[in-house]
Structures are given as structure tokens and as C-alpha cells.
Design a protein around this motif. Structure first.
Motif, mmCIF file in Angstrom:
data_model
loop_
_atom_site.group_PDB
_atom_site.id
_atom_site.type_symbol
_atom_site.label_atom_id
_atom_site.label_comp_id
_atom_site.label_asym_id
_atom_site.label_seq_id
_atom_site.Cartn_x
_atom_site.Cartn_y
_atom_site.Cartn_z
ATOM 1 N N GLN A 196 0.832 -1.210 0.000
ATOM 2 C CA GLN A 196 0.000 0.000 0.000
ATOM 3 C C GLN A 196 0.867 1.261 0.000
ATOM 4 O O GLN A 196 0.552 2.242 -0.681
ATOM 5 C CB GLN A 196 -0.908 0.005 1.234
ATOM 6 C CG GLN A 196 -1.981 -1.063 1.221
ATOM 7 C CD GLN A 196 -2.815 -1.032 2.488
ATOM 8 O OE1 GLN A 196 -3.802 -0.295 2.577
ATOM 9 N NE2 GLN A 196 -2.426 -1.822 3.477
ATOM 10 N N ARG A 197 1.944 1.217 0.770
ATOM 11 C CA ARG A 197 2.824 2.402 0.856
ATOM 12 C C ARG A 197 3.449 2.698 -0.499
ATOM 13 O O ARG A 197 3.496 3.854 -0.937
ATOM 14 C CB ARG A 197 3.899 2.162 1.907
ATOM 15 C CG ARG A 197 4.749 3.389 2.225
ATOM 16 C CD ARG A 197 5.880 3.055 3.173
ATOM 17 N NE ARG A 197 6.831 2.139 2.584
ATOM 18 C CZ ARG A 197 7.814 2.515 1.752
ATOM 19 N NH1 ARG A 197 7.948 3.786 1.408
ATOM 20 N NH2 ARG A 197 8.653 1.612 1.259
ATOM 21 N N ARG A 198 3.938 1.662 -1.160
ATOM 22 C CA ARG A 198 4.613 1.870 -2.450
ATOM 23 C C ARG A 198 3.639 2.339 -3.523
ATOM 24 O O ARG A 198 4.006 3.136 -4.400
ATOM 25 C CB ARG A 198 5.294 0.566 -2.888
ATOM 26 C CG ARG A 198 6.511 0.211 -2.037
ATOM 27 C CD ARG A 198 7.202 -1.030 -2.552
ATOM 28 N NE ARG A 198 8.388 -1.352 -1.771
ATOM 29 C CZ ARG A 198 9.188 -2.383 -2.023
ATOM 30 N NH1 ARG A 198 8.918 -3.199 -3.039
ATOM 31 N NH2 ARG A 198 10.252 -2.596 -1.267
ATOM 32 N N LEU A 199 2.401 1.824 -3.461
ATOM 33 C CA LEU A 199 1.406 2.190 -4.471
ATOM 34 C C LEU A 199 0.626 3.456 -4.098
ATOM 35 O O LEU A 199 -0.210 3.919 -4.869
ATOM 36 C CB LEU A 199 0.428 1.029 -4.682
ATOM 37 C CG LEU A 199 1.028 -0.264 -5.255
ATOM 38 C CD1 LEU A 199 0.004 -1.385 -5.239
ATOM 39 C CD2 LEU A 199 1.549 -0.035 -6.677
ATOM 40 N N GLY A 200 0.905 3.991 -2.927
ATOM 41 C CA GLY A 200 0.205 5.203 -2.496
ATOM 42 C C GLY A 200 -1.261 4.988 -2.212
ATOM 43 O O GLY A 200 -2.085 5.901 -2.399
ATOM 44 N N LEU A 201 -1.616 3.802 -1.726
ATOM 45 C CA LEU A 201 -3.023 3.471 -1.500
ATOM 46 C C LEU A 201 -3.462 3.894 -0.097
ATOM 47 O O LEU A 201 -3.814 3.072 0.756
ATOM 48 C CB LEU A 201 -3.238 1.963 -1.688
ATOM 49 C CG LEU A 201 -2.929 1.412 -3.083
ATOM 50 C CD1 LEU A 201 -3.122 -0.096 -3.124
ATOM 51 C CD2 LEU A 201 -3.833 2.089 -4.121
ATOM 52 N N THR A 202 -3.441 5.174 0.149
ATOM 53 C CA THR A 202 -3.918 5.686 1.429
ATOM 54 C C THR A 202 -5.418 5.979 1.328
ATOM 55 O O THR A 202 -5.992 6.010 0.244
ATOM 56 C CB THR A 202 -3.178 6.966 1.823
ATOM 57 O OG1 THR A 202 -3.371 7.947 0.794
ATOM 58 C CG2 THR A 202 -1.693 6.691 2.005
ATOM 59 N N ARG A 203 -6.045 6.208 2.449
ATOM 60 C CA ARG A 203 -7.475 6.504 2.485
ATOM 61 C C ARG A 203 -7.725 7.676 3.427
ATOM 62 O O ARG A 203 -6.886 8.014 4.269
ATOM 63 C CB ARG A 203 -8.264 5.288 2.958
ATOM 64 C CG ARG A 203 -7.832 4.825 4.345
ATOM 65 C CD ARG A 203 -8.669 3.697 4.847
ATOM 66 N NE ARG A 203 -8.189 3.197 6.130
ATOM 67 C CZ ARG A 203 -8.809 2.294 6.863
ATOM 68 N NH1 ARG A 203 -9.948 1.787 6.431
ATOM 69 N NH2 ARG A 203 -8.314 1.886 8.008
ATOM 70 N N LYS A 204 -8.903 8.280 3.296
ATOM 71 C CA LYS A 204 -9.260 9.417 4.128
ATOM 72 C C LYS A 204 -10.010 8.963 5.369
ATOM 73 O O LYS A 204 -10.765 7.987 5.341
ATOM 74 C CB LYS A 204 -10.126 10.401 3.332
ATOM 75 C CG LYS A 204 -9.390 11.100 2.197
ATOM 76 C CD LYS A 204 -10.311 12.104 1.510
ATOM 77 C CE LYS A 204 -9.571 12.841 0.391
ATOM 78 N NZ LYS A 204 -10.457 13.825 -0.290
ATOM 79 N N ILE A 205 -9.807 9.693 6.439
ATOM 80 C CA ILE A 205 -10.580 9.485 7.658
ATOM 81 C C ILE A 205 -11.969 10.074 7.423
ATOM 82 O O ILE A 205 -12.098 11.124 6.775
ATOM 83 C CB ILE A 205 -9.893 10.178 8.844
ATOM 84 C CG1 ILE A 205 -8.506 9.559 9.070
ATOM 85 C CG2 ILE A 205 -10.736 10.101 10.099
ATOM 86 C CD1 ILE A 205 -7.647 10.320 10.047
ATOM 87 N N PRO A 206 -13.058 9.419 7.874
ATOM 88 C CA PRO A 206 -14.406 10.004 7.713
ATOM 89 C C PRO A 206 -14.422 11.473 8.123
ATOM 90 O O PRO A 206 -13.915 11.837 9.189
ATOM 91 C CB PRO A 206 -15.268 9.146 8.644
ATOM 92 C CG PRO A 206 -14.586 7.803 8.631
ATOM 93 C CD PRO A 206 -13.113 8.114 8.558
#
Length: 557
Positions: A196-206
């Protein structure tokens, strides 16, 4: 005269009716105000202690809702249910399998809360406990304490601005998804994170949620608990978010309370007294800590050692005591800091914790896999962990790169691991919250085997006897520095018998030591013999042992 007397009689009756109504109203307000606590107990071991804890807490009219980890045996849970089945103040939650750092701990808590809300309509407060917690005040004192102020007690600090998280991940806990258990599925856990870190797959907090953090040991009012349960039903997006965060039991309730309850009705503290060492491990309390615990401005304490039978007995009696007086000095934390600080500066006021806790613990079990072929032992322990959930650690005393949790630096070098071997092992038991641990050791580590065999803990050893081909012996000679890429073939031929005899000598020394509970698993034996060896070593059913040794390439080089 008769009319006058009649009017006086009606007047007097009316006065008494009014007084009676007022008294009933006052009594009603008093009854409404009196705290009735429903304890939310998450536990996974020691059924006898759980039974005593439930009996002690409910003897004065309080309630308890028990979640007993589904990973623990059905027999242990059956003993608890049978012992408490006739107690109307005990409820049982739907059981699920729990793992440290997982959403399952929050789900188990919600199950226990839901069971308590349904079973105990008169409960005014809900207090989170573990099997290692015990009351350090009487019920009379606790109820009076809770009646004093209309608020919720929960540590609730800003996740990003506060310094509650001292070291390690902060943002990473939330913005990445965590589906695997960091302790039992370490490789998958970190592989998923790295991908996830390498692919930039972060998400937003509600967007409407401000994440808070704090201790999981809270005490909440009934209306707060009911608001949380209603919120959970309506806001599935928030539940999904926390379900894939790491260590959500330190953020979920802390965030929701702050989101649903006005700030002036929140006391950002825990009512459970607990201390941590410099290594980040919880401090255990023993028999001689009774007076110290009673003087703290808390209602419960954690962790009460399983060895402290006298302390447990005295605290169990204390909860039902009447008119008990408590002198609150609250010096426990500062005293602990002072005493441990003396050890750093050389002014030794008391022994360091690894000297006073030199044993692994009589109630613990150390399972040692001994094998020269490290890859074989690693395959076996991987199967053991998959089939039993017993934490397995590879060659921590032989291999620098062995993955270990951050224990404050004691694990950082091989020298420290060996010098403080028993302290390191105790911390690993505490870290994995288990009484059973599997480690791997090289047969050359006879000093470690002898040391652990002398400990009060139950130690069992399984020596894996492998066949050593000439090709393996050549590789071993090169890995150990006896030979190199340019060593002539005739020199290697003369060297191999010496290397083979050295390996046999290591095994002979282990046999000569005549360790108790020492068994062997030989490569040349049948699958049936392998199954029996694992069954004896792990004390597991034959079906589980057979599944563990079913690896087709266990001994492959």
C-alpha cells in the motif's frame, strides 16, 4: 365539634400524604442516582480466576457480561458457564476469536456491551475490565465515586496532536488498511503495508470524525453506551473504517465518546490503575503491593499477577466490604518512576525488574524446537502457528535478523538478548499475551538449553534429527567459515568427516544432559512417529499433530 374534628382529621391526613409523596420522590431520586455497574469482561484464560472475579463483583448487586475468547477451549468456557449459570447478574456475550491489535477486540467488546444492555436494564454504568484487573476499592466507595459526577471516564486525547503514542506508527495505523494480525501473521501484515505504501493506497478518515486515542479501560454511562450502539447501527462507514485500522481498541470508543458526548461531560482519564516499564511492558502487582494499590485514586488495578494468590484473595474480599476507609495518597506512579530511575544513575534503591523477575513464571510453558537445519525448524514452527495460534519465534538467540517486536531496545543486539535472556522471554510472553511460546534454538546453544531447563516454567524440547548430505555439509562448512569458494575438493573431502562428527557431538551433548521432557523427531521415522512426537511436544490432539506434520517438503534442503 364533630365537624371541626373531621376537618382537622382530613388536614392531618393530607399533611401525611404530602410528606409521604415527598419522601417517595426523594427515595425515587436516590434510587435513580445510585450507581449500578455492569462490568464488561474480556478474558481468554484461567477459568477459575474468572469465576471468582464474577462472584466477587456480583455479590454486592453489580452485574458482569463475560466474553471468553473463542480461541480458548470450549471446556474452559463450559466450566465458567456451569459455575455461574444460576447467577442472575451474569450474562455471556457471543464469542468470537480475538487477536491483539485487531478489530476483533472491539467487536468482542460490543458483543459484551450489547449482552449487558439487554440483560441489565438497571445498570447505570458500564466498566471495561480484563481478567488481570481487580478492584482496589469497595463497591460502596466505587458507587459513591460514580454518583459524585455525571460524566464518562475515558482517556480521549487528540490522535495527531497529543503525545499519547510515544513511539512507532501514528498516521500509518489509520490511513492504511490492516487486515492481518501483526503478531501471528507478521509477514503478511508488513507485506500488505509495504504494498500500500509503495502504491500510495492511502485513504481518508471520515470527514465528520476527529480521531481520539487513549487507554481501552473506560467507564461509560448507560446513555453514552446506548448512543454508541445506535451510532454503530447507523454509521457503517465509520465501523468499516475502524475495522481495518491497527489497534482500534485504543481509538474506537475514545473517538465515538468524544463525537457523541459534550466535552464537559467527559473526564479524560481511566479509573484503572496501571503502570508501564521503560520497555513499554505493563507492570504486574504482587502480594506486597496491597497497601500501595488501595492508596491510589483509582477503582481497579491492572495487572494483578496470577502468582499473587494472597493479593487476589484480599482484593476479592475488599469489594464487598462495608464502611471501608481509604487514604488516597496517589504516589504509586511517582514512586515507581523514582525507584526505577535510581537504577539508571547507579543509586540502586531496588533491584531492576529483570533481576526481581528472573524466572519466566511457574505458570508458563516454553516449547523449544532444536534443529541444525534452521529452514526445517522454521517450516515446522510456521505450521505450528497456523494450526494452534501458539506464538512461534525463530532463532532469536542465534540469528541477528530474527524479526522481533520493539521491546525498548533489549532485543536490539545479540549481546543484549543473551545477557537478559529471561527478561527478554518474559517480555515476549507479555507482548503476545500468552502462557505458551515456541522458540527455535541451534543444537550448539547448550548453555541456553540448560538455563531454560532450570527455570520454574515448564520447559519441553523437541530435537529434530535430520539427515546431513555431503552437499549440506559443504554448505555448512562455508557458512561457518571453515571453507570458502576456492577451497580444493580434496580438502573439502578431508573436512567433511570432521564437520559431520561435530554435528553428532552437539546432539550427543544434548542427550548427555538428560533434560526432562526431551523428545526427538527423526527424518527417517514414519509419519505416524512424527505425529506422535508433535502430539507429545505440544500436547495437542492427534488430528492437529497430524495436520502439522503433513507438510510434504518439511525436510527438503
Amino acid at each position: 365539634m364533630t365537624g371541626k374534628n373531621s376537618r382537622q382529621s382530613r388536614f392531618i391526613q393530607q399533611v401525611f400524604i404530602t410528606i409521604n409523596i415527598n419522601n417517595r420522590a426523594k427515595l425515587g431520586r436516590l434510587i435513580t442516582k445510585m450507581a449500578k455497574v455492569a462490568f464488561i469482561l474480556l478474558c481468554h484464560k484461567d477459568p477459575d480466576a474468572i469465576i471468582k472475579q464474577a462472584q466477587s463483583l456480583t455479590a454486592v448487586g453489580d452485574y458482569i457480561s463475560i466474553h471468553f475468547d473463542a480461541r480458548s477451549g470450549a471446556g474452559s468456557f463450559g466450566r465458567i458457564r456451569a459455575a455461574l449459570k444460576d447467577n442472575p447478574n451474569v450474562a455471556f456475550a457471543k464469542r468470537i476469536k480475538c487477536g491483539w491489535g485487531e478489530w476483533s477486540l472491539v467487536r468482542a467488546t460490543l458483543n459484551a456491551v450489547e449482552a449487558a444492555v439487554d440483560a441489565f436494564p438497571r445498570a447505570t454504568h458500564f466498566y471495561m475490565l480484563s481478567g488481570d484487573c481487580m478492584a482496589i476499592k469497595s463497591a460502596e466507595y466505587a458507587h459513591s465515586f460514580l454518583d459524585r459526577r455525571e460524566c464518562d471516564y475515558v482517556e480521549s486525547f487528540d490522535y495527531f496532536e497529543s503525545d499519547w503514542i510515544k513511539t512507532g506508527w501514528r498516521e500509518e495505523r489509520l490511513v492504511y488498511r490492516h487486515w492481518f494480525n501483526e503478531r501471528t501473521q507478521k509477514r503478511r501484515f508488513y507485506a500488505m503495508f509495504e504494498a500500500q505504501r509503495r502504491l500510495g493506497l492511502t485513504r481518508k478518515i471520515p470527514e465528520d470524525i476527529e480521531v481520539m486515542v487513549g487507554s481501552q479501560w473506560w467507564c461509560l454511562r448507560r446513555r453514552t453506551i446506548e448512543a454508541i450502539l445506535e451510532f454503530v447501527k447507523k454509521r457503517r462507514d465509520v465501523v468499516r473504517f475502524f475495522a481495518s485500522t491497527w489497534i482500534p481498541d485504543e481509538t474506537f470508543f475514545q473517538t465515538l465518546v468524544r463525537h457523541l458526548v459534550p466535552g464537559q461531560e467527559i473526564e479524560s482519564r481511566t479509573l484503572t490503575f496501571l503502570l508501564f516499564t521503560d520497555y513499554g511492558m505493563p507492570v504486574s502487582f504482587y502480594n506486597d503491593h496491597y497497601d500501595l494499590l488501595l492508596s491510589q485514586d483509582y477503582l481497579f488495578a491492572r495487572k494483578i499477577s496470577t502468582d499473587a494468590s494472597e493479593l487476589r484473595r484480599r482484593l476479592g474480599v475488599l469489594y464487598a466490604a462495608e464502611k471501608a476507609q481509604f487514604r488516597i495518597s496517589n504516589e504509586g506512579r511517582s514512586l515507581f518512576n523514582f525507584l526505577t530511575e535510581r537504577g539508571r544513575t547507579g543509586r540502586r534503591f531496588s533491584p531492576r525488574f529483570w533481576e526481581t523477575e528472573s524466572s519466566l513464571g511457574r505458570e508458563r510453558e516454553l516449547l523449544i524446537v532444536i534443529c541444525k537445519k534452521w529452514h526445517v525448524a522454521k517450516r515446522l514452527t510456521d505450521r505450528i502457528q497456523q494450526m494452534t495460534n501458539i506464538p512461534c519465534i525463530e532463532y532469536l538467540f542465534n540469528e541477528d535478523s530474527c524479526p522481533l517486536p520493539d521491546l525498548g531496545g533489549i532485543q536490539s543486539t545479540m549481546g543484549k538478548r543473551h545477557r537478559h535472556r529471561r527478561a527478554l522471554m518474559r517480555m515476549l510472553y507479555d507482548y503476545y499475551e500468552t502462557d505458551r511460546l515456541v522458540i527455535c534454538l541451534d543444537p550448539g546453544s547448550l548453555d541456553l538449553l540448560e538455563d531454560f531447563a532450570r527455570d520454574r516454567a515448564q520447559t519441553r524440547m523437541l530435537e529434530i534429527e535430520c539427515h546431513f548430505s555431503d552437499e549440506y555439509l559443504v554448505g555448512h562448512a562455508m557458512r561457518s567459515g571453515l571453507a570458502g569458494d576456492r577451497t580444493p575438493a580434496d580438502t573439502l573431502a578431508r573436512l567433511l568427516p570432521t564437520v559431520r562428527n561435530d554435528l553428532l557431538h552437539e546432539s550427543d551433548r544434548i542427550r548427555d544432559a538428560k533434560f526432562d521432557n526431551h523428545s526427538s523427531l527423526r527424518e527417517t521415522d514414519s509419519r505416524v512417529a512424527h505425529t506422535q512426537a508433535i502430539e507429545t511436544f505440544l500436547t495437542v490432539p492427534p488430528s492437529v499433530a497430524e495436520e502439522i506434520v503433513s507438510h510434504d517438503h518439511l525436510f527438503a534442503d
